[in-house]
Design a protein around this motif. Structure first.
Motif, mmCIF file in Angstrom:
data_model
loop_
_atom_site.group_PDB
_atom_site.id
_atom_site.type_symbol
_atom_site.label_atom_id
_atom_site.label_comp_id
_atom_site.label_asym_id
_atom_site.label_seq_id
_atom_site.Cartn_x
_atom_site.Cartn_y
_atom_site.Cartn_z
ATOM 1 N N PRO A 1 2.504 10.453 -4.958
ATOM 2 C CA PRO A 1 1.771 10.556 -3.693
ATOM 3 C C PRO A 1 2.521 9.801 -2.607
ATOM 4 N N ARG A 2 2.625 10.419 -1.419
ATOM 5 C CA ARG A 2 3.354 9.799 -0.322
ATOM 6 C C ARG A 2 2.536 9.864 0.958
ATOM 7 N N VAL A 3 2.796 8.929 1.858
ATOM 8 C CA VAL A 3 2.215 9.050 3.196
ATOM 9 C C VAL A 3 2.836 10.290 3.830
ATOM 10 N N PRO A 4 2.118 10.958 4.729
ATOM 11 C CA PRO A 4 2.541 12.297 5.183
ATOM 12 C C PRO A 4 3.747 12.337 6.093
ATOM 13 N N ASN A 5 4.169 11.210 6.623
ATOM 14 C CA ASN A 5 5.207 11.273 7.648
ATOM 15 C C ASN A 5 6.606 10.975 7.137
ATOM 16 N N PHE B 1 -5.380 -11.048 -4.477
ATOM 17 C CA PHE B 1 -4.569 -9.847 -4.296
ATOM 18 C C PHE B 1 -4.249 -9.635 -2.823
ATOM 19 N N HIS B 2 -2.962 -9.448 -2.542
ATOM 20 C CA HIS B 2 -2.485 -9.151 -1.189
ATOM 21 C C HIS B 2 -1.837 -7.778 -1.179
ATOM 22 N N THR B 3 -2.072 -7.027 -0.118
ATOM 23 C CA THR B 3 -1.360 -5.769 0.060
ATOM 24 C C THR B 3 -0.730 -5.715 1.440
ATOM 25 N N ASP B 4 0.538 -5.345 1.467
ATOM 26 C CA ASP B 4 1.243 -5.091 2.710
ATOM 27 C C ASP B 4 0.888 -3.658 3.119
ATOM 28 N N ALA B 5 -0.014 -3.541 4.089
ATOM 29 C CA ALA B 5 -0.507 -2.233 4.522
ATOM 30 C C ALA B 5 0.175 -1.757 5.787
ATOM 31 N N TRP C 1 0.837 -1.197 0.000
ATOM 32 C CA TRP C 1 0.000 0.000 0.000
ATOM 33 C C TRP C 1 0.875 1.250 0.000
ATOM 34 N N ALA C 2 1.889 1.272 0.869
ATOM 35 C CA ALA C 2 2.808 2.407 0.951
ATOM 36 C C ALA C 2 4.200 1.876 1.225
ATOM 37 N N ASN C 3 5.184 2.488 0.594
ATOM 38 C CA ASN C 3 6.549 2.002 0.730
ATOM 39 C C ASN C 3 7.174 2.445 2.043
ATOM 40 N N GLU D 1 10.356 2.873 2.774
ATOM 41 C CA GLU D 1 11.549 3.710 2.695
ATOM 42 C C GLU D 1 11.259 5.099 2.135
ATOM 43 N N THR D 2 10.441 5.188 1.120
ATOM 44 C CA THR D 2 10.166 6.475 0.480
ATOM 45 C C THR D 2 8.814 7.053 0.869
ATOM 46 N N GLY D 3 7.926 6.218 1.401
ATOM 47 C CA GLY D 3 6.578 6.675 1.716
ATOM 48 C C GLY D 3 5.663 6.737 0.515
ATOM 49 N N VAL D 4 6.147 6.349 -0.663
ATOM 50 C CA VAL D 4 5.340 6.438 -1.883
ATOM 51 C C VAL D 4 4.135 5.503 -1.786
ATOM 52 N N VAL D 5 2.962 6.052 -2.062
ATOM 53 C CA VAL D 5 1.724 5.271 -2.051
ATOM 54 C C VAL D 5 1.567 4.594 -3.407
ATOM 55 N N GLN D 6 1.422 3.282 -3.387
ATOM 56 C CA GLN D 6 1.313 2.515 -4.623
ATOM 57 C C GLN D 6 -0.146 2.412 -5.076
#
Length: 381
Positions: A289-293, A173-177, A148-150, A152-157
């Motif tokens: 797009p990235r997670v905010p933190n 489908f699996h997502t690592d959230a 869902w979000a990386n 290291e970079t915070g990039v939202v996939q």
């Protein structure tokens, strides 16, 4: 100390610490599988924790499996689902090259067991293109996993779009959230996954407990045999930690919007001021797009480990990449997949802000970077 490594672990919330202290000193200690009174009480507490997690995720309680970590949840999702696949002729697994090391390790095990693996690389901004994933979804694909979000970079996939495409094609489908929880709206309404992994220590819970959500029509083969967790994971359940995860997830979800707005503004200010104060700095993942933190900065001509140690001596905790890989000299596989050279990857540091980060913290870290980067560059030159 300024703890700027919240992607590795967020401090345990006070409410969660209080719950755990009570559970371990005054709470019941029954085995949730036992039929005596203490066991029944433990089972009731475990069921309540499971129901609370299910409410947040938007699934049924029986679809929630407690694990010991997000890494275990990833492994159970991929290895368990692949071995239990209803159509054995489907042997293909699709994932990305920027997944967490735990996920990539599980994929490597499947490959050794005979799976055909397609690994999709991201663009220079760290985001995987939907079209590239769809091209990899051949008719013999059994399983697709995209984070869902990386971390290291915070990039939202584009997990939402890929989930839809997989459902249309009959692909699990699996997502690592793990990195998304508490940072973006988190539920199956957002990403319609068959399997979803979480880890409590990323959103204010204790390290040592995670969750794998498994849709009721999906089968996974247990990695550890046993009747517990619906037969998906054997072993006596850690009831206090399950309760702690449920509480931390509820609190993080409730406060997500306000926390994201405040922390995101601090992150943007931090990046803006670093780029103004220090020459030759780039933001890895900028434009996506990235997670905010999360802020992953590249200090050209710097050895990241040396800069990390300089900051550490001032009580500023940052990271050179995934916590699971810290201490290694291998450059980040995520940054390399984005097209960075090995020296550029080693010159990058991850700064992850948290609920406790203040504007004063930002000023202090920017000032420390202004002083230390030229010194570290001179030593490297």
């Amino acid at each position: 100390m300024i703890y700027w490594d919240h992607n590795a672990a967020a401090p345990v919330r006070a409410e969660v610490a209080e719950l755990l202290a009570h559970a371990f000193t005054q709470g019941g200690h029954g085995n949730a599988s036992s039929v005596h009174q203490a066991g029944r009480e433990a089972r009731m507490r475990l069921d309540q924790a499971r129901a609370r997690v299910a409410r947040v995720l938007g699934c049924e309680p029986k679809e929630v499996t407690f694990t010991a970590s997000g890494s275990e949840a990833d492994a159970l999702a991929l290895i368990g689902a692949w071995h239990a696949r209803p159509r054995p002729e489907r042997r293909r697994v699709v994932t990305s090259t920027v997944e967490h090391p735990a996920l990539l390790g599980a994929v490597a095990q499947l490959e050794a067991a005979g799976a055909e693996v397609a690994r999709v690389s991201p663009g220079p901004d760290g985001r995987v293109r939907v079209e590239d994933v769809l091209s990899a979804l051949t008719p013999d694909t059994a399983l697709c996993s995209l984070m869902w979000a990386n971390n290291e970079t915070g990039v939202v996939q584009p997990a939402r779009e890929v989930a839809w495409a997989c459902r249309e094609r009959g692909v699990l489908f699996h997502t690592d959230a793990v990195q998304a929880a508490g940072k973006v709206p988190l539920s199956l309404r957002e990403v319609d996954a068959d399997l979803l992994s979480l880890s409590a220590h990323k959103f204010g819970g204790p390290a040592g407990v995670g969750v794998l959500m498994v849709r009721k029509d999906v089968d996974v083969r247990a990695l550890t045999p046993g009747h517990q967790e619906g037969g998906r994971r054997g072993g006596t359940q850690n009831v206090p930690y399950a309760e702690a995860l449920a509480l931390a997830l509820e609190l993080a979800t409730r406060e997500q919007e306000a926390t994201a707005a405040r922390v995101g503004a601090l992150r943007d200010t931090f990046e803006r001021e670093v780029l103004a104060a220090v020459p030759d700095v780039g933001v890895n993942g900028a434009g996506a797009p990235r997670v905010p933190n999360t802020s992953n900065l590249r200090f050209e001509g710097v050895e990241g480990e040396a800069l990390l140690m300089a900051l550490d001596l001032e009580g500023i905790c940052v990271s050179t990449g995934a916590a699971c890989a810290s201490g290694t000299l291998t450059p980040s596989h995520v940054l390399r997949a984005m097209g960075l050279t090995a020296p550029q990857a080693r010159a990058s540091l991850r700064f992850s802000l948290g609920p406790s980060t203040s504007a004063t913290d930002v000023e202090r870290v920017v000032e420390a970077l202004r002083r230390h980067v030229p010194t570290v560059r001179a030593l490297a030159g």
